[in-house]
Design an enzyme around this catalytic site. Structure first.
Site, PDB file in Angstrom:
ATOM      1  N   ARG A   1       0.831  -1.214   0.000  1.00 30.67           N
ATOM      2  CA  ARG A   1       0.000   0.000   0.000  1.00 30.67           C
ATOM      3  C   ARG A   1       0.863   1.261   0.000  1.00 30.67           C
ATOM      4  NH1 ARG A   1      -5.174  -1.420   3.773  1.00 30.67           N
ATOM      5  NH2 ARG A   1      -5.837  -3.189   2.553  1.00 30.67           N
TER       6      ARG A   1
ATOM      7  N   ASP B   1     -15.911   8.237   9.179  1.00 30.45           N
ATOM      8  CA  ASP B   1     -14.807   7.335   8.854  1.00 30.45           C
ATOM      9  C   ASP B   1     -13.533   8.168   8.898  1.00 30.45           C
ATOM     10  OD1 ASP B   1     -14.751   4.362   7.331  1.00 30.45           O
ATOM     11  OD2 ASP B   1     -12.954   5.574   7.036  1.00 30.45           O
TER      12      ASP B   1
HETATM   13  C1  LIG Z   1     -13.397  -3.089   6.917  1.00 28.57           C
HETATM   14  S1  LIG Z   1     -14.151  -1.492   6.836  1.00 28.57           S
HETATM   15  C2  LIG Z   1     -15.706  -1.814   7.639  1.00 28.57           C
HETATM   16  C3  LIG Z   1     -16.831  -0.989   7.057  1.00 28.57           C
HETATM   17  C4  LIG Z   1     -18.205  -1.256   7.658  1.00 28.57           C
HETATM   18  N1  LIG Z   1     -18.271  -0.825   9.028  1.00 28.57           N
HETATM   19  C5  LIG Z   1     -18.585  -2.714   7.523  1.00 28.57           C
HETATM   20  O1  LIG Z   1     -18.590  -3.423   8.532  1.00 28.57           O
HETATM   21  O2  LIG Z   1     -18.900  -3.150   6.425  1.00 28.57           O
HETATM   22  C6  LIG Z   1     -13.240  -0.595   8.083  1.00 28.57           C
HETATM   23  C7  LIG Z   1     -13.425   0.907   8.005  1.00 28.57           C
HETATM   24  O3  LIG Z   1     -12.875   1.475   9.186  1.00 28.57           O
HETATM   25  C8  LIG Z   1     -12.239   2.687   8.846  1.00 28.57           C
HETATM   26  N2  LIG Z   1     -11.260   3.035   9.888  1.00 28.57           N
HETATM   27  C9  LIG Z   1     -10.036   2.474  10.110  1.00 28.57           C
HETATM   28  N3  LIG Z   1      -9.429   3.067  11.150  1.00 28.57           N
HETATM   29  C10 LIG Z   1     -10.288   4.015  11.604  1.00 28.57           C
HETATM   30  C11 LIG Z   1     -10.238   4.977  12.656  1.00 28.57           C
HETATM   31  N4  LIG Z   1      -9.165   5.055  13.437  1.00 28.57           N
HETATM   32  N5  LIG Z   1     -11.291   5.802  12.840  1.00 28.57           N
HETATM   33  C12 LIG Z   1     -12.378   5.718  12.030  1.00 28.57           C
HETATM   34  N6  LIG Z   1     -12.490   4.836  11.013  1.00 28.57           N
HETATM   35  C13 LIG Z   1     -11.454   4.003  10.804  1.00 28.57           C
HETATM   36  C14 LIG Z   1     -11.609   2.403   7.493  1.00 28.57           C
HETATM   37  O4  LIG Z   1     -11.321   3.592   6.789  1.00 28.57           O
HETATM   38  C15 LIG Z   1     -12.691   1.546   6.833  1.00 28.57           C
HETATM   39  O5  LIG Z   1     -13.569   2.326   6.066  1.00 28.57           O
END
Ligand SMILES: C[S@@+](CC[C@H](N)C(=O)[O-])C[C@H]1O[C@@H](n2cnc3c(N)ncnc32)[C@H](O)[C@@H]1O
Length: 246
Positions: free
Chosen positions: A10, A112
């Site tokens: 990445r 997010d």
């Molecule tokens: C695997 S996705 C899950 C999306 C959704 N909640 C689902 O379950 O389908 C994880 C998400 O968490 C976000 N994320 C990661 N670290 C984060 C943080 N510290 N604060 C807020 N969002 C975060 C990522 O950008 C990503 O969009």
């Protein structure tokens, strides 16, 4: 792919994009302070996998929970890792179904860390293959199919979009500029990236933001049992406050 390889590939993309040829120079570039590159850096490291009605069993639970609160003036929901929008739009659809109107008294805050996914979420346009699992009738009711140049994609109905506010928020920040109480918080498939003490810190900050009989929804492989003084399991991956009297 191992975690190290994932981070490598990445960040290698960011190296190519910035024209730098080694990680040392890239680190220096970040440390010299380019706010735009810091944003690209965090965006590159996040994993955004999501889907409409992922962990399907949560949505009837949410509907029932909100149906019981129908006489409330306003329902507030928070989707705390909303990725490209499939999750908050699924919540919005559940609310339209619960209230049997396209303008339910519901506000959904969708946040997010990653600004790229938030921009995509805000557009609410999805390729039809992302919508394959949605029953035809629902698809017709909640999406507008693109024509001509936009064939092959669909846009969520504007009523759904109007229920949601998208904002950047880092769950790891010491304080969050938001106010509850939320009737439900979705925090799904993001805690897996944090160690238990970090998860505990986040869960502790959820407590005052959740209504006393509100629900917290977790991802399928996440368990908050280690924070039993804060939340107790109500049913599969759905939690309620351990101490409801505040
Ligand atoms: C695997 S996705 C899950 C999306 C959704 N909640 C689902 O379950 O389908 C994880 C998400 O968490 C976000 N994320 C990661 N670290 C984060 C943080 N510290 N604060 C807020 N969002 C975060 C990522 O950008 C990503 O969009």
């Amino acid at each position: 792919m191992g975690k190290q390889n994932m981070v490598y590939s990445r960040l290698a993309r960011r190296l190519r994009a910035t024209g730098l040829d080694n990680f040392h120079d890239y680190l220096n570039y970040l440390e010299r302070g380019s706010p735009e590159e810091w944003e690209e850096f965090t965006n590159a490291l996040t994993t955004n996998l999501t889907a409409f009605f992922r962990e399907q069993h949560h949505f009837p639970i949410l509907e029932k929970h909100i149906e019981k609160r129908k006489n409330q003036n306003k329902i507030q929901l928070w989707c705390s890792a909303s990725s490209t929008g499939e999750e908050p739009y699924s919540m919005a659809i559940a609310m339209v179904q619960a209230f049997k109107t396209f303008t339910p008294p519901v506000h959904i805050l969708a946040t997010d860390l990653d600004t790229n996914v938030l921009a995509k979420a805000q557009m609410g346009i999805y390729s039809l293959d992302r919508l394959e699992k949605i029953p035809k009738e629902k698809l017709k009711q909640f999406f507008l199919k693109g024509k001509g140049q936009n064939a092959g994609s669909a846009r969520v109905r504007p009523e759904l979009r109007n229920m949601i506010t998208f904002r950047q928020l880092n769950l790891l920040d010491d304080s969050w500029p938001i106010r509850g109480p939320f009737d439900a918080i979705f925090c799904r498939n993001v805690m897996i990236y944090f160690d238990k003490p970090t998860q505990y810190g986040i869960l502790k900050k959820f407590v005052p933001l959740l209504a006393s009989d509100g629900l917290l929804f977790a991802g399928h492989s996440e368990s908050f049992q280690h924070a039993g003084d804060l939340f107790k399991l109500r049913e599969k991956t759905v939690y309620e406050l351990a101490n409801k009297v505040r």
